[in-house]
Design a protein around this motif. Structure first.
Motif, PDB file in Angstrom:
ATOM      1  N   ARG A 166       0.769  -1.262  -0.025  1.00 51.19           N
ATOM      2  CA  ARG A 166      -0.016  -0.017   0.054  1.00 51.19           C
ATOM      3  C   ARG A 166       0.762   1.264   0.064  1.00 51.19           C
ATOM      4  O   ARG A 166       0.419   2.211   0.544  1.00 51.19           O
ATOM      5  CB  ARG A 166      -0.768  -0.204   1.104  1.00 51.19           C
ATOM      6  N   GLY A 173       2.390   2.866  -2.594  1.00 49.77           N
ATOM      7  CA  GLY A 173       2.361   3.628  -3.911  1.00 49.77           C
ATOM      8  C   GLY A 173       2.515   4.949  -3.904  1.00 49.77           C
ATOM      9  O   GLY A 173       3.187   5.783  -4.613  1.00 49.77           O
ATOM     10  N   ASN A 174       2.044   5.592  -2.838  1.00 47.94           N
ATOM     11  CA  ASN A 174       1.767   6.997  -2.798  1.00 47.94           C
ATOM     12  C   ASN A 174       2.374   7.394  -1.468  1.00 47.94           C
ATOM     13  O   ASN A 174       2.535   8.690  -1.227  1.00 47.94           O
ATOM     14  CB  ASN A 174       0.595   7.571  -2.880  1.00 47.94           C
ATOM     15  N   THR A 202      -7.026   7.743   3.727  1.00 50.49           N
ATOM     16  CA  THR A 202      -7.158   8.329   2.271  1.00 50.49           C
ATOM     17  C   THR A 202      -6.050   8.359   1.199  1.00 50.49           C
ATOM     18  O   THR A 202      -4.714   8.792   2.057  1.00 50.49           O
ATOM     19  CB  THR A 202      -8.282   9.396   2.155  1.00 50.49           C
ATOM     20  N   ARG A 246      -4.022   6.770  -0.357  1.00 48.55           N
ATOM     21  CA  ARG A 246      -2.994   5.770  -0.620  1.00 48.55           C
ATOM     22  C   ARG A 246      -3.150   4.962  -1.779  1.00 48.55           C
ATOM     23  O   ARG A 246      -4.090   5.087  -2.405  1.00 48.55           O
ATOM     24  CB  ARG A 246      -2.667   4.936   0.600  1.00 48.55           C
ATOM     25  N   LYS A 247      -2.084   4.234  -2.284  1.00 51.85           N
ATOM     26  CA  LYS A 247      -2.133   3.537  -3.551  1.00 51.85           C
ATOM     27  C   LYS A 247      -1.436   2.104  -3.471  1.00 51.85           C
ATOM     28  O   LYS A 247      -0.254   2.014  -2.609  1.00 51.85           O
ATOM     29  CB  LYS A 247      -1.574   4.405  -4.575  1.00 51.85           C
ATOM     30  N   LEU A 248      -1.718   1.245  -4.194  1.00 56.44           N
ATOM     31  CA  LEU A 248      -0.918  -0.171  -4.176  1.00 56.44           C
ATOM     32  C   LEU A 248       0.544   0.143  -4.448  1.00 56.44           C
ATOM     33  O   LEU A 248       0.711   0.852  -5.676  1.00 56.44           O
ATOM     34  CB  LEU A 248      -1.837  -0.940  -5.392  1.00 56.44           C
ATOM     35  N   LEU A 267      -7.457   1.996  -3.168  1.00 57.09           N
ATOM     36  CA  LEU A 267      -6.054   1.701  -3.341  1.00 57.09           C
ATOM     37  C   LEU A 267      -5.829   1.466  -4.538  1.00 57.09           C
ATOM     38  O   LEU A 267      -4.590   1.887  -5.196  1.00 57.09           O
ATOM     39  CB  LEU A 267      -5.518   0.475  -2.649  1.00 57.09           C
ATOM     40  N   ILE A 268      -6.698   0.980  -5.749  1.00 54.72           N
ATOM     41  CA  ILE A 268      -6.354   0.628  -6.964  1.00 54.72           C
ATOM     42  C   ILE A 268      -6.162   1.977  -7.626  1.00 54.72           C
ATOM     43  O   ILE A 268      -5.397   2.527  -8.406  1.00 54.72           O
ATOM     44  CB  ILE A 268      -7.433   0.012  -7.568  1.00 54.72           C
ATOM     45  N   ASP A 269      -7.191   2.892  -7.395  1.00 52.43           N
ATOM     46  CA  ASP A 269      -7.318   4.253  -7.811  1.00 52.43           C
ATOM     47  C   ASP A 269      -6.273   5.356  -7.297  1.00 52.43           C
ATOM     48  O   ASP A 269      -6.285   6.340  -7.966  1.00 52.43           O
ATOM     49  CB  ASP A 269      -8.858   4.641  -7.868  1.00 52.43           C
ATOM     50  N   GLY A 270      -6.073   5.123  -6.027  1.00 48.51           N
ATOM     51  CA  GLY A 270      -5.070   6.186  -5.336  1.00 48.51           C
ATOM     52  C   GLY A 270      -5.883   7.144  -4.936  1.00 48.51           C
ATOM     53  O   GLY A 270      -5.205   8.374  -5.178  1.00 48.51           O
ATOM     54  N   ARG A 271      -6.734   7.086  -4.280  1.00 53.27           N
ATOM     55  CA  ARG A 271      -7.702   8.180  -3.727  1.00 53.27           C
ATOM     56  C   ARG A 271      -8.038   7.854  -2.155  1.00 53.27           C
ATOM     57  O   ARG A 271      -7.870   6.610  -2.024  1.00 53.27           O
ATOM     58  CB  ARG A 271      -9.143   8.192  -4.557  1.00 53.27           C
TER      59      ARG A 271
END
Length: 502
Positions: free
Chosen positions: A423, A425-426, A446, A448-450, A498-502
């Protein structure tokens, strides 16, 4: 699980060649049992000798300058022969049908030419699992293919067919490797992970998206008091054995998380664990026995070491008991042999160093090194970093390198590290508009991203792993966003975010 920012005191399908090896290879003398997992080739570096490699027909071999030099005799003036007129190989390779393997080597030739590389059965009719033509030049190049074995045999061969030219020529091979159940062949995906179970059980427009982005990549399975705590003969040992066995059958490397320490998560959202030290030792011993020496990565007790520095969590006799339990766990996992790699959890970069990375963090590093040493890190492969956390890989690598240096300087122990990238990615959450706030928001934050899926590491890390399964909630305490599910429960909303990064 609680994470705070405080400082602590060539995929190759089988290709059948029109012309296969027709000359029986030399028979190897009887010796010790050959390996089934890990590195299967013996002496692939040729530091001093070529044995147990052999040269048949018109191929002679010698160890020269740390490589195997093959002199392939010509087939006669003006006559072009067959590749199999000269063969070099190694016998007694264990292969399992359906398992994944990777063959790799460095090669060059005295003249540009084609040779053939095969992994095959050593007896007639010589069926092959891998058959590749290799275009060599006078400059050494690295060649690598990953393939699925079509054979189950103890008489597999790694062969190089080097004939076919009318004139004598020289081929140089080095760093020959055939592996299975290592990071090179990939990490095993838990087929019953929460994302897959949710997708299979629901008719939802997000189903395909979540399964493709998360369910097909979840590479860690968590084991805890839900796995027959205190009843190893009917529960945990069998569950671990079945999981590791399923991974081994596919030639993949499983990642297991042992998460059952008494007083787990200091009574937080992921609280639980064994009832006492005796039950924990029974449980972790059975856990280790379930692996049974097969290839596995074990992440040992996320948070348990870092939280042991908090007297409000564990102190006095309970603290000594925790050190003893972790030491015991490392002992029993180490006893499973070199194919089992244990990483004792070492918290995250903010937890140990503080959020500002100001350099005034020596006490924190020294303290963590001390706690890890008391917990038996000398028997582990290394430490895990950022489990269920969000720090970028770069920040976690900085922490890993500094911590490894501290452990080496203070205790003479070489320690590697792995990073949870599920988790990150961001990177970690900071208070909007206040970049100096550092890492905050450990519970379902909120934005965060894969991160990158499980693979061999970069920047110093041995592996980058999906340890915390994306979409599984961090908890539903007052510190979590409203509506958060209980810890460990899967949420398609969290997964999609997480998929969308939002």
């Amino acid at each position: 699980m609680r994470h705070t920012s405080r400082t602590i005191t060539a995929i190759a399908a089988p290709v059948l060649a029109a012309a296969l090896l027709v000359v029986p290879a030399p028979t190897a003398a009887a010796g010790p049992a050959e390996p089934v997992y890990g590195e299967l080739v013996r002496n692939g570096t040729f530091d001093t000798v070529t044995a147990p490699w052999w040269g048949a027909e018109k191929a002679s071999i010698a160890a020269v300058a740390g490589a195997m030099r093959i002199t392939a005799a010509g087939t006669g003036t003006g006559t072009s022969g067959n590749l199999w007129d000269a063969v070099v190989g190694q016998n007694n390779i264990n292969l399992r049908q359906g398992a994944t393997y990777t063959l790799s080597f460095d090669a060059k030739a005295s003249v540009p030419r084609t040779v053939k590389s095969t992994v095959q059965l050593g007896t007639a009719p010589y069926p092959v699992s891998l058959d590749r033509n290799v275009e060599l030049t006078t400059t050494s190049k690295r060649f690598s293919w990953t393939f699925t074995s079509t054979l189950t045999t103890g008489d597999g061969h790694v062969d190089f067919q080097v004939g076919g030219l009318p004139e004598q020529n020289v081929i140089t091979l080095d760093n020959i490797s055939l592996t299975t159940s290592t990071a090179r062949e990939g990490f095993y995906t838990d087929p019953a992970n929460n994302a897959v179970k949710w997708a299979d059980a629901n008719s939802d427009p997000r189903e395909a998206k979540i399964k493709a982005a998360i369910g097909d990549h979840n590479s860690s399975k968590w084991f805890g008091n839900w796995d027959a705590d205190g009843n190893p003969n009917t529960g945990i040992q069998a569950e671990v054995s079945n999981y590791v066995g399923a991974a081994a059958a596919k030639g993949k490397l499983p990642v297991l998380v042992a998460y059952n320490i008494p007083g787990r998560d200091c009574g937080g959202a992921s609280s639980g664990g064994s009832q006492d030290a005796a039950l924990y030792k029974t449980w972790i011993s059975a856990f280790a026995q379930g692996i049974n020496g097969r290839p596995a990565v074990v992440i040992l007790e996320p948070d348990a070491v870092a939280q042991s520095s908090d007297p409000a969590c564990v102190a006095g006799e309970a603290l000594e008991a925790r050190f003893d339990m972790l030491w015991y766990a490392n002992q029993h996992l180490a006893a499973q042999g070199p194919l089992v790699r244990t990483y004792l959890d070492a918290g995250n970069a903010s937890w140990t160093l503080g959020p500002d990375f100001s350099g005034n963090s020596g006490i924190g590093l020294q303290r963590m090194a001390y706690l890890l040493n008391r917990s038996g890190v000398s028997m582990a492969r290394g430490v895990s970093i950022g489990v269920a956390n969000f720090h970028s890989t770069d920040i976690s690598n900085q922490y890993g390198a500094r911590l490894a240096t501290q452990i080496k300087n203070d205790f003479g122990v070489d320690s590697r590290w792995v990073i949870d990238t599920a988790r990150n990615g961001n990177g970690s959450y900071v208070t909007p508009g206040v970049p100096s706030s550092g890492h905050v928001g450990f519970c379902n934050p909120t934005g965060r991203k894969l991160g990158v899926t499980s693979r061999a590491g970069t920047g110093g890390a041995e592996y980058l792993l999906w340890i915390k399964n994306p979409g599984d909630s961090d908890g539903n305490s007052a510190q979590c966003p409203a509506g958060s599910p209980p810890a460990g429960a899967f949420s398609p909303n969290l997964a999609e975010a997480l998929i969308d990064g939002r």
